[in-house]
Design a protein around this motif. Structure first.
Motif, PDB file in Angstrom:
ATOM      1  N   THR A  72       0.905  -1.228  -0.197  1.00 51.90           N
ATOM      2  CA  THR A  72      -0.054   0.145   0.005  1.00 51.90           C
ATOM      3  C   THR A  72       0.939   1.085   0.097  1.00 51.90           C
ATOM      4  O   THR A  72       0.282   2.323  -0.102  1.00 51.90           O
ATOM      5  CB  THR A  72      -0.960   0.255   1.177  1.00 51.90           C
ATOM      6  OG1 THR A  72      -0.114  -0.507   2.575  1.00 51.90           O
ATOM      7  CG2 THR A  72      -2.105  -0.820   0.951  1.00 51.90           C
ATOM      8  N   CYS A 106      -1.282  -4.499   4.127  1.00 57.76           N
ATOM      9  CA  CYS A 106      -0.986  -2.959   4.347  1.00 57.76           C
ATOM     10  C   CYS A 106      -0.529  -2.637   5.557  1.00 57.76           C
ATOM     11  O   CYS A 106      -0.571  -3.459   6.695  1.00 57.76           O
ATOM     12  CB  CYS A 106      -2.701  -2.320   4.087  1.00 57.76           C
ATOM     13  SG  CYS A 106      -3.570  -2.247   5.529  1.00 57.76           S
ATOM     14  N   VAL A 131      -2.311   3.890   4.771  1.00 59.32           N
ATOM     15  CA  VAL A 131      -3.735   3.624   4.275  1.00 59.32           C
ATOM     16  C   VAL A 131      -4.711   5.152   4.268  1.00 59.32           C
ATOM     17  O   VAL A 131      -4.350   5.729   5.059  1.00 59.32           O
ATOM     18  CB  VAL A 131      -4.418   2.579   5.135  1.00 59.32           C
ATOM     19  CG1 VAL A 131      -5.794   2.440   4.948  1.00 59.32           C
ATOM     20  CG2 VAL A 131      -3.913   0.974   5.026  1.00 59.32           C
TER      21      VAL A 131
END
Length: 378
Positions: A67, A97, A102
């Motif tokens: 991510t 992730c 995020v």
């Protein structure tokens, strides 16, 4: 035949203190070149995949930190997968992730791209433990990441946790599990931290700056996790993994059932046609080779029948349900008892394995001694 597809994304914002995986500092231009090269690697494999009638039943983007890539790049990778491979209709598509990488928009974008499972590297609740591990996130970002995933439409979240961190107490571990359950994950991986050589954490322990967790305390933490998570509706289905009904990690089950998988990206490993092979580790060399349409396979080993049998046994024994003895005999033409009669007697007498309903599995006593059991079959 349906196989697994692993894609190694070799970039991180910061390497964790315990990590010995291949990763590089994130650079937007290098990442773009990597994504372009990844498509070329897929193109090199597509002919063999299709001629052998192989489909893909799971895709796992691991790292590194997938991510850190933009939503556009992650979407492009999945579009390439669909262009070069045939995916099953119900393919599980997982992205790892780090909570510190995020945001809501990115999660919405990758959900639309077809990702249906997110594995979040939580590790611990306490900031002191996270800092010791060299993690870039805090607990607030874990909560926000889980919320972003749910708001984007994800209903299959897995949290990775660590116990046995130097300085971690049983109270710390219980608090982490309490906090994690509040976020309602569908899957939890609880790993006993292994301090790898040549990592910052290893150097801190060797120098005496940190003290390794006591083995008895690690075992107490492990048993507590089993009792706690099964008490909250999770099935303990693999040594370190727990799932709500029907939410087992299908990609990882490919590994534990010793099925075939193709690995793409720098340092990725594959197992196909009784061969194990791995890619070049250098991301720059990986990109340069593929820009010339050259293979990036670095090591290739042909597995003997004995090696295949050995791997099937010790990987299958990682599953709490154990190894299916009927399937084993159908696969190798000999029964488990024919091949390992003496070892069965020895390990059964020691109370480390048991055979019931045509499956061999670790006992409760054997679980924390799993590596000793596995060594008998190697």
């Amino acid at each position: 035949m349906a196989i697994g597809l692993y894609i190694h994304v070799p970039f991180c914002l910061q390497k964790c203190n315990y990590c010995d995986f291949i990763s590089y500092p994130y650079d937007v231009d290098l990442a773009a070149s990597y994504v372009y090269a990844l498509e070329k690697e897929m193109a090199l494999h597509t002919v063999n995949m299709r001629s052998d009638h192989r489909t893909v039943k799971s895709i796992y983007l691991g790292g590194g930190t997938p991510t850190v890539l933009t939503g556009e790049h992650l979407t492009a990778i999945l579009d390439y997968c669909r262009s070069y491979f045939t995916l099953t209709a119900d393919a599980e598509i997982t992205v790892e992730c780090n909570p510190g990488t995020v945001d809501s928009a990115k999660m919405v974008e990758i959900r639309k791209a077809g990702v249906n499972r997110v594995s979040i590297g939580v590790q611990a609740y306490q900031q002191k433990m996270l800092s010791r591990l060299g993690r870039i996130h805090n607990w607030r970002e874990v909560v926000e990441a889980a919320r972003s995933c749910k708001e984007a439409g994800f209903d299959n979240l897995s949290f990775d946790l660590m116990f046995g961190i130097p300085g971690q107490s049983q109270k710390n571990w219980r608090e982490t599990l309490d906090r994690v359950i509040e976020l309602t994950p569908q899957h939890v991986s609880a790993y006993n931290l292994k301090i790898e050589p040549d990592t910052p954490l290893h150097r801190d322990v060797v120098s005496g700056y940190l003290v390794s967790c006591d083995e008895e305390l690690e075992l107490e933490m492990y048993w507590y996790a089993i009792d706690f998570l099964t008490g909250h509706g999770f099935t303990h289905y693999e040594i370190s993994n727990f799932a709500q009904p029907g939410r087992e990690a299908r990609h990882n089950l490919i590994y534990w059932n010793n099925e075939e998988y193709l690995g793409l990206g720098p340092a990725a490993h594959s197992m196909m046609n009784s061969h194990r092979f791995s890619n070049l580790e250098s991301v720059e060399l990986y990109i340069n080779r593929l820009n010339k349409n050259e293979s990036v396979i670095h090591k290739l080993n042909s597995l003997t029948r004995e090696e295949q049998i050995s791997e099937t046994v010790f990987l299958g024994l990682r599953l709490i349900s154990g190894l299916d003895l009927t399937a084993f005999e159908q696969r190798y033409g000999k029964s488990f008892s024919e091949l390992f009669g003496d070892k069965i007697k020895k390990l059964t007498a020691q109370g480390l394995i048991e055979i019931e309903e045509n499956r061999v599995r670790l006992t409760a006593k054997g679980l924390p001694l799993a590596n000793e059991v596995f060594a008998e079959f190697i």
